[in-house]
Design a protein around this motif. Structure first.
Motif, short mmCIF file in Angstrom:
data_model
loop_
_atom_site.label_atom_id
_atom_site.label_comp_id
_atom_site.label_asym_id
_atom_site.label_seq_id
_atom_site.Cartn_x
_atom_site.Cartn_y
_atom_site.Cartn_z
N PRO A 164 0.81 -1.22 0.00
CA PRO A 164 0.00 0.00 0.00
C PRO A 164 0.84 1.27 0.00
N LEU A 165 2.02 1.23 0.62
CA LEU A 165 2.90 2.41 0.59
C LEU A 165 3.35 2.70 -0.84
N ALA A 166 3.69 1.65 -1.59
CA ALA A 166 4.08 1.84 -2.99
C ALA A 166 2.93 2.37 -3.82
N LEU A 167 1.72 1.88 -3.54
CA LEU A 167 0.53 2.38 -4.25
C LEU A 167 0.30 3.86 -3.95
N LEU A 168 0.49 4.24 -2.70
CA LEU A 168 0.33 5.65 -2.33
C LEU A 168 1.37 6.52 -3.04
N LEU A 169 2.61 6.01 -3.12
CA LEU A 169 3.64 6.78 -3.81
C LEU A 169 3.31 6.88 -5.31
N ALA A 170 2.84 5.79 -5.89
CA ALA A 170 2.44 5.82 -7.30
C ALA A 170 1.28 6.78 -7.53
N GLY A 171 0.49 7.00 -6.48
CA GLY A 171 -0.61 7.95 -6.58
C GLY A 171 -0.18 9.39 -6.33
N GLY A 172 1.10 9.60 -6.02
CA GLY A 172 1.61 10.96 -5.86
C GLY A 172 1.79 11.41 -4.43
N LEU A 173 1.64 10.52 -3.45
CA LEU A 173 1.82 10.91 -2.05
C LEU A 173 3.29 10.72 -1.66
N GLY A 174 4.09 11.74 -1.83
CA GLY A 174 5.52 11.66 -1.58
C GLY A 174 5.89 11.50 -0.13
N LEU A 175 4.96 11.80 0.78
CA LEU A 175 5.27 11.71 2.21
C LEU A 175 5.61 10.30 2.66
N VAL A 176 5.20 9.29 1.87
CA VAL A 176 5.50 7.91 2.27
C VAL A 176 6.89 7.47 1.81
N ALA A 177 7.60 8.33 1.07
CA ALA A 177 8.91 7.94 0.54
C ALA A 177 9.91 7.57 1.63
N PRO A 178 10.03 8.33 2.74
CA PRO A 178 10.99 7.92 3.78
C PRO A 178 10.70 6.54 4.34
N ALA A 179 9.42 6.19 4.52
CA ALA A 179 9.08 4.86 5.02
C ALA A 179 9.48 3.79 4.01
#
Length: 263
Positions: A76-91
């Motif tokens: 789900p973190l990768a999906l969020l990043l693919a959706g443009g949510l950069g805040l999950v990148a550090p995790a």
């Protein structure tokens, strides 16, 4: 391409790459199970010299069940990043480092290194989103690493007589390590074609810094680079390289425009 657009495209492309990488790892669970070739009871013995706090963290994250849970969390973190949510990148960066530790450095060599490079860039951009200078520096780090990844690879090949003669590529294709299609191995077994293919690769890689001269030249290098990596997928099955390097291309497109004054 604006700075914001470059960061956004980088996030989305890398999110897709991480999604595919994670699905691949989940499909390989039996190989890192306690009965597999990467079993935790065997690998843990290599951590004896590490500081105790780090050993405890690894022991909590990397045994089979905990590691599989980590991979499921990464989806789900990768999906969020693919959706443009950069805040999950550090995790996601932390999960990438954990995967590297689990597989004794890297699981897939260069593609893992480039994944870490891009994750570092967008993690920094996410943490300092209010500072355009810092965001630009983070994207610049990705751009520099991308250019040098090609250039250094080309120079290393260029100084080797076996590559200049075309024999190095021929041996790589016929080594049976990568499952190269037979028709392609037979085609490039011809010395003239092997030399042509080799020098095409050498010319592309060694000249890659020229990609920064102008946006139009950048587009040529990006297009040739995409075809180059697709060729590697066909010849060697290196699909991870295609997506990891693709995620770094927006940084190059942005800085070529910056340096040429096109924006």
């Amino acid at each position: 391409m604006s700075l914001t657009e470059a960061v956004s495209w980088t996030e989305r492309l890398l999110g897709f790459a991480l999604l595919l990488q994670t699905v691949e790892l989940l499909q390989l669970r039996r190989h890192f199970s306690d009965r597999g070739v990467w079993s935790w009871p065997v690998l843990v013995s290599e951590h004896r010299q590490l500081p105790a706090p780090l050993r405890w963290c690894l022991a909590a994250l990397l045994p089979e069940r905990a590691f599989v849970a980590l991979l499921w969390l990464r989806l789900p973190l990768a999906l969020l990043l693919a959706g443009g949510l950069g805040l999950v990148a550090p995790a996601l960066l932390l999960t990438q480092l954990a995967i590297g530790a689990r597989f004794r450095g890297t699981f897939n060599g260069g593609s893992d290194y480039m994944t870490v490079v891009v994750l570092l860039g967008i993690s920094g951009a996410a943490c300092f989103a209010s500072s355009p200078r810092v965001v630009k520096a983070c994207l610049g780090y990705v751009c520099v690493q991308l250019v040098f990844s090609y250039f250094i690879a080309g120079v290393i090949k260029l100084v080797r007589p076996s590559w200049r003669s075309g024999a190095g590529l021929g041996r790589l294709l016929t080594s049976n390590r990568y499952g190269t299609p037979g028709w392609l191995a037979r085609l490039l077994a011809r010395p003239a074609l092997a030399r042509l293919a080799t020098w095409s690769v050498l010319g592309f890689e060694c000249s890659y810094p020229l990609a920064l001269l102008s946006p139009s030249i950048t587009l040529i290098f990006v297009g040739v680079g995409a075809l180059f990596h697709l060729g590697n997928v066909l010849a060697f099955g290196l699909n991870r390289f295609f997506f990891a390097w693709l995620a770094a291309y927006p940084a190059l497109l942005f800085f070529s425009a910056e340096l040429s004054g096109a924006r």
